[in-house]
Scaffold this motif. Structure first.
Motif, short mmCIF file in Angstrom:
data_model
loop_
_atom_site.label_atom_id
_atom_site.label_comp_id
_atom_site.label_asym_id
_atom_site.label_seq_id
_atom_site.Cartn_x
_atom_site.Cartn_y
_atom_site.Cartn_z
N ILE A 144 -6.37 -4.71 9.42
CA ILE A 144 -5.46 -6.00 9.90
C ILE A 144 -4.55 -6.85 9.02
CG2 ILE A 144 -5.81 -8.54 9.15
CD1 ILE A 144 -8.89 -7.87 9.92
N LYS A 145 -4.34 -5.81 7.60
CA LYS A 145 -3.18 -5.29 6.59
C LYS A 145 -3.11 -4.23 5.86
CE LYS A 145 -3.18 -10.52 4.90
NZ LYS A 145 -3.33 -11.53 3.76
N ARG A 146 -4.55 -4.14 5.70
CA ARG A 146 -4.49 -2.45 4.83
C ARG A 146 -4.88 -1.42 5.56
NH1 ARG A 146 -4.72 -4.55 -0.83
NH2 ARG A 146 -2.40 -5.34 -1.30
N ASN A 147 -4.70 -0.24 5.33
CA ASN A 147 -5.96 0.87 6.15
C ASN A 147 -7.05 0.78 5.80
OD1 ASN A 147 -3.68 1.59 7.53
ND2 ASN A 147 -3.19 2.91 6.40
N PRO A 148 -8.05 0.80 6.37
CA PRO A 148 -9.54 0.68 5.65
C PRO A 148 -9.36 1.91 5.59
CG PRO A 148 -9.60 -0.87 8.28
CD PRO A 148 -7.89 0.07 7.59
N LYS A 149 -10.94 2.07 4.10
CA LYS A 149 -10.99 3.40 3.88
C LYS A 149 -11.28 4.51 4.48
CE LYS A 149 -13.57 5.40 0.84
NZ LYS A 149 -14.79 5.56 -0.54
N ASP A 150 -11.83 3.87 5.81
CA ASP A 150 -12.21 4.96 6.93
C ASP A 150 -11.07 5.34 7.78
OD1 ASP A 150 -15.02 5.16 6.26
OD2 ASP A 150 -15.99 3.45 7.74
N LEU A 151 -10.71 4.40 8.30
CA LEU A 151 -8.63 4.48 8.49
C LEU A 151 -8.20 5.54 8.15
CD1 LEU A 151 -7.72 4.30 11.32
CD2 LEU A 151 -6.65 1.99 10.00
N ALA A 166 0.66 -0.85 -0.52
CA ALA A 166 0.00 -0.25 -0.06
C ALA A 166 0.84 1.21 0.04
CB ALA A 166 -0.82 0.12 1.17
N THR A 167 0.39 2.47 -0.56
CA THR A 167 1.71 3.55 -0.84
C THR A 167 0.59 4.29 0.50
OG1 THR A 167 -0.25 4.59 -2.14
CG2 THR A 167 1.56 2.92 -2.73
N GLY A 168 -0.28 4.38 0.74
CA GLY A 168 -0.14 5.20 2.07
C GLY A 168 0.35 5.05 2.89
N PRO A 169 0.45 5.98 4.89
CA PRO A 169 1.25 5.83 5.57
C PRO A 169 0.32 4.72 6.30
CG PRO A 169 -0.07 7.92 5.57
CD PRO A 169 -1.22 6.75 4.66
N LYS A 170 1.58 3.98 7.44
CA LYS A 170 1.78 2.98 7.60
C LYS A 170 1.07 2.85 9.45
CE LYS A 170 3.75 1.29 4.38
NZ LYS A 170 2.77 1.28 3.40
#
Length: 151
Positions: free
Chosen positions: A127-134, A105-109
């Motif tokens: 869990i793995k990738r940030n949910p959209k709301d997060l 993913a390219t977003g913040p970790k």
């Protein structure tokens, strides 16, 4: 061993020699045409002030289509293969080679876990990738703030 039909073989070889001589004459005529073409380009350049580059640029679209058509041939000419390897080297040198899709993913970790927004009371689990709301929370409140909401 004696060849019974040696006269027939001689006639076949003579016919083949005549065929090769005809091919040689046709090739010489083509070379003469290439020389005439070069002379015509030089004359146009001198008479009208058109450079070779300008001439080729004016025919650019036709040249591109010609090169593309060569890619469809079963036996590609050396010119096509030379151009293909040249552009592969140029693309590699310039770093414009097609990039493989990244699985990351390219977003913040954020660390895996649950996060609770104190403003809305909503809880999200990563869990793995940030949910959209997060991701929306991160863009609205900032990464440091959302990290502090970890449960």
């Amino acid at each position: 061993m004696f060849v019974q039909d040696i006269d027939k073989q001689i006639e076949d070889y003579k016919a083949r020699i005549e065929s090769l001589e005809a091919e040689r004459a046709a090739q010489a005529k083509k070379i003469e045409g290439f020389d005439a073409f070069e002379a015509a380009i030089a004359k146009v350049s001198a008479d009208y002030g058109v450079s070779r580059d300008e001439l080729y640029m004016s025919k650019g679209d036709e040249l591109v289509e010609w090169v593309k058509s060569m890619s469809k041939l079963s036996h590609r000419p050396d010119a096509y293969n030379d151009l293909k390897s040249y552009f592969a080297r140029v693309i590699g040198r310039e770093g414009n080679a097609p990039k493989k899709a990244s699985a990351k993913a390219t977003g913040p970790k954020l660390e895996v876990g649950s996060y609770r927004n104190p403003h809305t009371g909503e809880t999200l689990e990563k869990i793995k990738r940030n949910p959209k709301d997060l991701d929306n929370w991160i863009s609205e409140y900032g990464l440091d703030t959302v990290q502090s909401w970890k449960l």
